[in-house]
Design an enzyme around this catalytic site. Structure first.
Site, PDB file in Angstrom:
ATOM      1  CG  HIS A  42      -1.598   1.281   1.494  1.00 51.51           C
ATOM      2  ND1 HIS A  42      -1.279   2.117   2.552  1.00 51.51           N
ATOM      3  CD2 HIS A  42      -2.596   1.901   0.827  1.00 51.51           C
ATOM      4  CE1 HIS A  42      -2.058   3.174   2.529  1.00 51.51           C
ATOM      5  NE2 HIS A  42      -2.866   3.084   1.493  1.00 51.51           N
ATOM      6  CG  HIS A 116       0.703   8.524   1.236  1.00 50.02           C
ATOM      7  ND1 HIS A 116       1.011   7.927   2.447  1.00 50.02           N
ATOM      8  CD2 HIS A 116      -0.654   8.634   1.203  1.00 50.02           C
ATOM      9  CE1 HIS A 116      -0.099   7.681   3.114  1.00 50.02           C
ATOM     10  NE2 HIS A 116      -1.132   8.103   2.384  1.00 50.02           N
TER      11      HIS A 116
END
Length: 321
Positions: A42, A116
């Site tokens: 992830h 991110h």
């Protein structure tokens, strides 16, 4: 192959997770990859976040991009992986969550990064070249790359950026790309020399060589108990994609409202520590849940820790052998 190696393969014993797919028992070579359990990463590139980057998300923090301490706090709570992508590949991870962004005012109009919260140091093309080189060295390991989000693509050049990136992907991976209209099995991938599957989650993707969006379930909570409950509900009551991959994400998710402050203002804590505390419990849930519900790709944070990869890979042996 020696007799001991042959016996090891038939028993399902994995000697090296760097090449675990090639070591699976023959009975698993002809089933669709949709029916294997595959370890995934992830926010794969979050180990590479650039403290000097502008803030990509969340939107309500973008105005703080020029404040160093804001970026520092965000980075501490945006890092979900602590090992480079080559280490993740060597550890046995085969699905990669790659979120793409363009930095504003970049002097190169086609240069893209992963992100991110913040953008990465390393650009997209460089990382994809590293992945391609690894795929060449490990032709029996099937890699699934999920490119998504595409933040910061100005509308006036959006389609040109997508076209440029798609053409780069097709040229780079070439004959290694497995097309989306066929059903991948290990044997078919091996026989055709196609060991890279690229999912491109955008309407600009009209190419048969690239797959469309891969469904991703996640628990949407920082509480592992809630994550388990939400994932159990989705796996039980939501129909699986027909002839498609399905990701079950073990990742914790920070709230998107003011309650986020109770996490990010902890001076002596960070996201990595929180994940480390929750991962053993979540892996225990995976082993229990896999007996009840078919699972495919299982993605996590900190994929090189806590026996994550061995736990997921061994589910193939227990279920199918």
């Amino acid at each position: 192959m020696t007799m001991s190696a042959e016996n090891s393969k038939r028993s399902g014993e994995i000697k090296s997770y760097c090449d675990w797919m090639s070591q699976l028992p023959p009975g698993l070579h002809t089933i669709p990859l949709f029916d294997l359990t595959i370890p995934g990463s992830h926010d794969t590139m979050s180990y590479d976040l650039d403290i000097n980057s502008y803030i990509v998300e969340p939107d309500n923090l973008k105005r703080l991009s020029k404040i160093y301490c804001a970026r520092m706090i965000l980075r501490r709570w945006a890092i979900t992986q602590d090992e480079p992508i080559t280490k993740q590949l060597d550890a046995g991870v085969r699905y990669f969550d790659l979120r793409v962004a363009r930095k504003p005012n970049d002097t190169d109009p086609t240069r893209l990064y992963f992100y991110h919260g913040l953008c990465t140091h390393t650009d997209v093309k460089t990382v994809l070249k590293v992945i391609n080189e690894w795929a060449v060295r490990h032709p029996k390991e099937i890699l699934i790359l999920a490119l998504s989000h595409f933040k910061g693509f100005d509308k006036d050049i959006e389609m040109q950026l997508h076209s440029h990136l798609i053409n780069f992907i097709k040229t780079l991976f070439g004959a290694k790309l497995f097309p989306r209209n066929d059903t991948p099995t290990l044997k078919l991938c091996w026989d055709t020399g196609r060991n890279v599957i690229v999912s491109y989650d955008h309407k600009a993707n009209q190419d048969n060589q690239l797959w469309s969006k891969i469904t991703y379930y996640y628990g949407n909570s920082m509480d592992p108990v809630t994550v388990e409950s939400n994932l159990t509900e989705k796996l039980k009551n939501t129909p699986r994609p027909f002839k498609g991959f399905l990701v079950c994400g073990l990742n914790l998710t920070l709230p998107d409202d003011a309650s986020i402050l109770k996490y990010i203002l902890r001076c002596c804590d960070n996201f990595t520590n929180v994940i480390q505390r929750s991962l053993p419990r979540l892996l225990h849930w995976v082993k229990d849940q896999a007996v009840k519900t078919p699972m495919n790709i299982i993605a996590s944070d900190l994929v090189t820790r806590d026996e994550f990869v061995p736990t997921i890979v061994k589910l193939n042996i227990s279920k199918h052998v």
